[in-house]
Every structure is written in structure tokens, then in C-alpha cells.
Motif scaffolding. Structure first.
Motif, PDB file in Angstrom:
ATOM      1  N   ASP A 122       0.816  -1.222   0.000  1.00  0.00           N
ATOM      2  CA  ASP A 122       0.000   0.000   0.000  1.00  0.00           C
ATOM      3  C   ASP A 122       0.850   1.272   0.000  1.00  0.00           C
ATOM      4  O   ASP A 122       0.489   2.271  -0.637  1.00  0.00           O
ATOM      5  CB  ASP A 122      -0.938   0.013   1.213  1.00  0.00           C
ATOM      6  N   VAL A 123       1.954   1.264   0.737  1.00  0.00           N
ATOM      7  CA  VAL A 123       2.844   2.423   0.791  1.00  0.00           C
ATOM      8  C   VAL A 123       4.220   2.002   0.261  1.00  0.00           C
ATOM      9  O   VAL A 123       4.888   1.175   0.894  1.00  0.00           O
ATOM     10  CB  VAL A 123       2.987   2.974   2.227  1.00  0.00           C
ATOM     11  N   PRO A 124       4.647   2.535  -0.885  1.00  0.00           N
ATOM     12  CA  PRO A 124       5.963   2.169  -1.430  1.00  0.00           C
ATOM     13  C   PRO A 124       7.084   2.492  -0.451  1.00  0.00           C
ATOM     14  O   PRO A 124       6.973   3.420   0.357  1.00  0.00           O
ATOM     15  CB  PRO A 124       6.073   3.048  -2.687  1.00  0.00           C
ATOM     16  N   LYS A 125       8.152   1.725  -0.526  1.00  0.00           N
ATOM     17  CA  LYS A 125       9.278   1.896   0.391  1.00  0.00           C
ATOM     18  C   LYS A 125       9.801   3.327   0.391  1.00  0.00           C
ATOM     19  O   LYS A 125      10.108   3.892   1.444  1.00  0.00           O
ATOM     20  CB  LYS A 125      10.406   0.928   0.012  1.00  0.00           C
ATOM     21  N   LYS A 126       9.873   3.952  -0.784  1.00  0.00           N
ATOM     22  CA  LYS A 126      10.425   5.309  -0.894  1.00  0.00           C
ATOM     23  C   LYS A 126       9.545   6.355  -0.202  1.00  0.00           C
ATOM     24  O   LYS A 126      10.008   7.448   0.115  1.00  0.00           O
ATOM     25  CB  LYS A 126      10.610   5.690  -2.356  1.00  0.00           C
ATOM     26  N   ASP A 127       8.276   6.013   0.042  1.00  0.00           N
ATOM     27  CA  ASP A 127       7.348   6.975   0.651  1.00  0.00           C
ATOM     28  C   ASP A 127       7.140   6.759   2.150  1.00  0.00           C
ATOM     29  O   ASP A 127       6.507   7.594   2.804  1.00  0.00           O
ATOM     30  CB  ASP A 127       5.982   6.909  -0.044  1.00  0.00           C
ATOM     31  N   ARG A 128       7.664   5.669   2.695  1.00  0.00           N
ATOM     32  CA  ARG A 128       7.368   5.353   4.102  1.00  0.00           C
ATOM     33  C   ARG A 128       7.971   6.361   5.073  1.00  0.00           C
ATOM     34  O   ARG A 128       7.396   6.651   6.113  1.00  0.00           O
ATOM     35  CB  ARG A 128       7.847   3.933   4.431  1.00  0.00           C
ATOM     36  N   SER A 129       9.128   6.893   4.738  1.00  0.00           N
ATOM     37  CA  SER A 129       9.759   7.867   5.634  1.00  0.00           C
ATOM     38  C   SER A 129       9.222   9.281   5.418  1.00  0.00           C
ATOM     39  O   SER A 129       9.561  10.203   6.165  1.00  0.00           O
ATOM     40  CB  SER A 129      11.276   7.866   5.407  1.00  0.00           C
ATOM     41  N   LYS A 130       8.344   9.450   4.428  1.00  0.00           N
ATOM     42  CA  LYS A 130       7.830  10.792   4.096  1.00  0.00           C
ATOM     43  C   LYS A 130       6.510  11.105   4.795  1.00  0.00           C
ATOM     44  O   LYS A 130       5.891  12.126   4.525  1.00  0.00           O
ATOM     45  CB  LYS A 130       7.649  10.920   2.575  1.00  0.00           C
ATOM     46  N   TRP A 131       6.068  10.225   5.694  1.00  0.00           N
ATOM     47  CA  TRP A 131       4.782  10.440   6.352  1.00  0.00           C
ATOM     48  C   TRP A 131       4.725  11.782   7.074  1.00  0.00           C
ATOM     49  O   TRP A 131       3.690  12.445   7.111  1.00  0.00           O
ATOM     50  CB  TRP A 131       4.505   9.302   7.348  1.00  0.00           C
ATOM     51  N   ARG A 132       5.865  12.210   7.646  1.00  0.00           N
ATOM     52  CA  ARG A 132       5.881  13.469   8.408  1.00  0.00           C
ATOM     53  C   ARG A 132       5.611  14.676   7.513  1.00  0.00           C
ATOM     54  O   ARG A 132       4.956  15.642   7.922  1.00  0.00           O
ATOM     55  CB  ARG A 132       7.207  13.612   9.138  1.00  0.00           C
ATOM     56  N   PHE A 133       6.114  14.608   6.264  1.00  0.00           N
ATOM     57  CA  PHE A 133       5.873  15.699   5.323  1.00  0.00           C
ATOM     58  C   PHE A 133       4.421  15.690   4.856  1.00  0.00           C
ATOM     59  O   PHE A 133       3.835  16.743   4.604  1.00  0.00           O
ATOM     60  CB  PHE A 133       6.824  15.583   4.128  1.00  0.00           C
ATOM     61  N   LEU A 134       3.842  14.499   4.780  1.00  0.00           N
ATOM     62  CA  LEU A 134       2.430  14.383   4.432  1.00  0.00           C
ATOM     63  C   LEU A 134       1.563  15.027   5.512  1.00  0.00           C
ATOM     64  O   LEU A 134       0.614  15.763   5.207  1.00  0.00           O
ATOM     65  CB  LEU A 134       2.054  12.910   4.254  1.00  0.00           C
ATOM     66  N   VAL A 135       1.882  14.760   6.782  1.00  0.00           N
ATOM     67  CA  VAL A 135       1.114  15.353   7.886  1.00  0.00           C
ATOM     68  C   VAL A 135       1.235  16.878   7.855  1.00  0.00           C
ATOM     69  O   VAL A 135       0.238  17.599   7.999  1.00  0.00           O
ATOM     70  CB  VAL A 135       1.580  14.807   9.248  1.00  0.00           C
ATOM     71  N   LYS A 136       2.448  17.390   7.662  1.00  0.00           N
ATOM     72  CA  LYS A 136       2.646  18.842   7.580  1.00  0.00           C
ATOM     73  C   LYS A 136       1.792  19.448   6.475  1.00  0.00           C
ATOM     74  O   LYS A 136       1.153  20.488   6.651  1.00  0.00           O
ATOM     75  CB  LYS A 136       4.121  19.158   7.312  1.00  0.00           C
ATOM     76  N   LYS A 137       1.794  18.786   5.320  1.00  0.00           N
ATOM     77  CA  LYS A 137       1.027  19.277   4.179  1.00  0.00           C
ATOM     78  C   LYS A 137      -0.472  19.283   4.480  1.00  0.00           C
ATOM     79  O   LYS A 137      -1.174  20.266   4.185  1.00  0.00           O
ATOM     80  CB  LYS A 137       1.306  18.404   2.957  1.00  0.00           C
ATOM     81  N   LEU A 138      -0.957  18.200   5.082  1.00  0.00           N
ATOM     82  CA  LEU A 138      -2.384  18.099   5.374  1.00  0.00           C
ATOM     83  C   LEU A 138      -2.822  19.136   6.398  1.00  0.00           C
ATOM     84  O   LEU A 138      -3.886  19.747   6.254  1.00  0.00           O
ATOM     85  CB  LEU A 138      -2.717  16.687   5.856  1.00  0.00           C
ATOM     86  N   VAL A 139      -2.017  19.349   7.434  1.00  0.00           N
ATOM     87  CA  VAL A 139      -2.348  20.365   8.440  1.00  0.00           C
ATOM     88  C   VAL A 139      -2.410  21.744   7.793  1.00  0.00           C
ATOM     89  O   VAL A 139      -3.338  22.534   8.042  1.00  0.00           O
ATOM     90  CB  VAL A 139      -1.313  20.365   9.585  1.00  0.00           C
ATOM     91  N   LYS A 140      -1.439  22.038   6.942  1.00  0.00           N
ATOM     92  CA  LYS A 140      -1.410  23.335   6.250  1.00  0.00           C
ATOM     93  C   LYS A 140      -2.631  23.497   5.362  1.00  0.00           C
ATOM     94  O   LYS A 140      -3.266  24.562   5.342  1.00  0.00           O
ATOM     95  CB  LYS A 140      -0.132  23.437   5.419  1.00  0.00           C
ATOM     96  N   GLU A 141      -2.997  22.443   4.646  1.00  0.00           N
ATOM     97  CA  GLU A 141      -4.152  22.511   3.747  1.00  0.00           C
ATOM     98  C   GLU A 141      -5.464  22.663   4.523  1.00  0.00           C
ATOM     99  O   GLU A 141      -6.371  23.379   4.088  1.00  0.00           O
ATOM    100  CB  GLU A 141      -4.204  21.259   2.870  1.00  0.00           C
ATOM    101  N   ILE A 142      -5.562  21.983   5.654  1.00  0.00           N
ATOM    102  CA  ILE A 142      -6.784  22.109   6.468  1.00  0.00           C
ATOM    103  C   ILE A 142      -6.933  23.537   6.978  1.00  0.00           C
ATOM    104  O   ILE A 142      -8.033  24.108   6.959  1.00  0.00           O
ATOM    105  CB  ILE A 142      -6.756  21.105   7.642  1.00  0.00           C
ATOM    106  N   ASN A 143      -5.845  24.132   7.427  1.00  0.00           N
ATOM    107  CA  ASN A 143      -5.898  25.520   7.895  1.00  0.00           C
ATOM    108  C   ASN A 143      -6.256  26.476   6.765  1.00  0.00           C
ATOM    109  O   ASN A 143      -7.020  27.434   6.963  1.00  0.00           O
ATOM    110  CB  ASN A 143      -4.561  25.912   8.519  1.00  0.00           C
ATOM    111  N   LEU A 144      -5.728  26.239   5.569  1.00  0.00           N
ATOM    112  CA  LEU A 144      -6.067  27.067   4.408  1.00  0.00           C
ATOM    113  C   LEU A 144      -7.548  26.909   4.052  1.00  0.00           C
ATOM    114  O   LEU A 144      -8.221  27.878   3.710  1.00  0.00           O
ATOM    115  CB  LEU A 144      -5.204  26.689   3.211  1.00  0.00           C
ATOM    116  N   ALA A 145      -8.035  25.680   4.139  1.00  0.00           N
ATOM    117  CA  ALA A 145      -9.447  25.430   3.852  1.00  0.00           C
ATOM    118  C   ALA A 145     -10.342  26.191   4.830  1.00  0.00           C
ATOM    119  O   ALA A 145     -11.354  26.786   4.443  1.00  0.00           O
ATOM    120  CB  ALA A 145      -9.742  23.934   3.925  1.00  0.00           C
TER     121      ALA A 145
END
Length: 217
Positions: free
Chosen positions: A87-110
Motif C-alpha cells: 500500500d505504501v511504497p518503500k520510498k514513501d514510508r519515511s515521508k509520512w511526516r511531510f504528508l502530515v505537515k502538508k495536510l495540516v497546512k491545507e486544512i488551515n487554508l481550507a
């Protein structure tokens, strides 16, 4: 060296010298800073006017964001950022923290752009509770999920509870706040008293404060 002075100096350089400087500067930028500041995109397509760049940026609705929040939560709970899976490619597993940052920023913008504060609060709550879960159970390789995202647990709680306060009557808000404080795990830097103090700050009237304190005992 100031930016104006830098511009004056580089104007006198030849193309091959500029190519060398760009490559050397790129090497010096940490990987996480490259991703946070979208350095690769900037190099691929330079934008001189930041205001134009921001104006052209698509702001997603909270409905569009919620699907990605749910997917992140499910992958985290199922340890897909930790162990090999399809479900999550190996290259993306360590990027979860950047995903959370992005989602928090987008929710605040929304929220700033007229989306439902209740929905924004709910999506932030999913992210918050996922990180709280990771404080007690093996979910990511990081020891402290809040520290990895670059936000304290209290600061994250504050952002979330603010939207809940904007979208609830005071009794519902008090019950919601107390459950969020005591039904979730803490990281190593956070105390229940710190979350409670943050929560009480949103109980604007003496009556609300009395009810909140009474229900938390």
C-alpha cells in the motif's frame, strides 16, 4: 552578504560558473528542507513573483482533503509506514511526516477560505489522534511523532480545539475537549495539565470554566 549584493555579484559570472554554484548550493540543502520548500520544483520551474505563485496555487476543499487524511490514518494504524507492504511504497514510508505537515497546512487554508470549521476540526482531530496513537504503539520509525512533524502536542491540540470551539455550543465543546485530553496518549514532553490549561483558555466565561473543571474531576 545581502540579497542585493548577491544579485550584483552573480550578474558578472559566466554561465558555467553559475551552474557550478547552483549545484554546490543544492548539495548543501538538507533533504527535508528540499522537500519542505519544494526546491526541486523551484529549480524545474523558477517563479520570480511569489505573490503570483501563491495566487496560482490550488486550495483544496476540506472534502477533497478528508480522503487523504483517512488514507494516512489507515496506513498508520496498519503499520504501513513501518513494515514492507503493497500500500505504501518503500520510498514513501519515511515521508509520512511531510504528508502530515502538508495536510495540516491545507486544512488551515481550507478553514481560512470558508470551509466548514466543524469539518476542519474533525480532520485535524483524525491527524491528532493518529499521532497520539503513535506515541504508545509502534507506528513509525520515529520515537516521537509530534517532534518529527515539527509541532508540539500542545500546539497541535490548540489548533484543533480552536476550530471545535468555533463550531460547537459550549456544553458540546466541553465534553469534546475533555475526551480529547484524557482519551489520547501523551508524548514524552506533554502533561495532561498543559492540555487542560490550553483547553481552559477557550472556556471564555466563568460558568464554562466551572463546568469544565467539574466534569474533568
Amino acid at each position: 552578504m545581502k540579497i542585493a549584493e548577491l544579485r550584483t555579484i552573480v550578474k558578472g559570472h559566466q554561465k558555467k560558473d553559475l551552474e557550478f554554484l547552483v549545484a554546490e548550493f543544492y548539495k548543501l540543502i538538507p533533504k527535508n528542507k528540499k522537500e519542505d520548500n519544494q526546491i526541486d520544483e523551484l529549480i524545474t520551474k523558477p517563479v520570480k513573483d511569489k505573490k503570483v505563485s501563491q495566487a496560482n496555487k490550488v486550495i483544496r476543499t476540506i472534502e477533497e482533503i478528508s480522503g487523504e487524511v483517512k488514507l494516512f490514518h489507515n496506513n498508520a494504524i496498519n503499520q504501513n509506514y513501518l513494515f514492507p507492504n503493497s500500500d505504501v511504497p518503500k520510498k514513501d514510508r519515511s515521508k509520512w511526516r511531510f504528508l502530515v505537515k502538508k495536510l495540516v497546512k491545507e486544512i488551515n487554508l481550507a478553514a481560512q477560505n470558508g470551509n466548514s470549521r466543524r469539518r476542519c476540526a474533525e480532520e485535524l482531530q483524525v491527524l491528532y489522534e493518529t499521532l497520539c496513537y503513535a506515541c504508545a504503539y509502534e507506528t513509525f520509525t520515529a520515537y516521537d511523532p509530534f517532534e518529527s512533524v515539527g509541532i508540539s502536542q500542545i500546539e497541535f491540540f490548540d489548533q484543533m480545539i480552536k476550530y471545535h470551539r468555533d463550531s460547537m455550543d459550549y456544553k458540546e465543546f466541553i465534553d469534546k475537549g475533555i475526551k480529547l485530553i484524557f482519551n489520547n496518549e501523551l508524548n514524552r514532553y506533554t502533561l495532561y495539565s498543559g492540555l487542560m490549561e490550553t483547553f481552559i483558555n477557550y472556556c471564555q466565561t466563568p460558568n464554562m470554566k466551572e463546568v469544565a473543571i467539574d466534569r474533568s474531576n
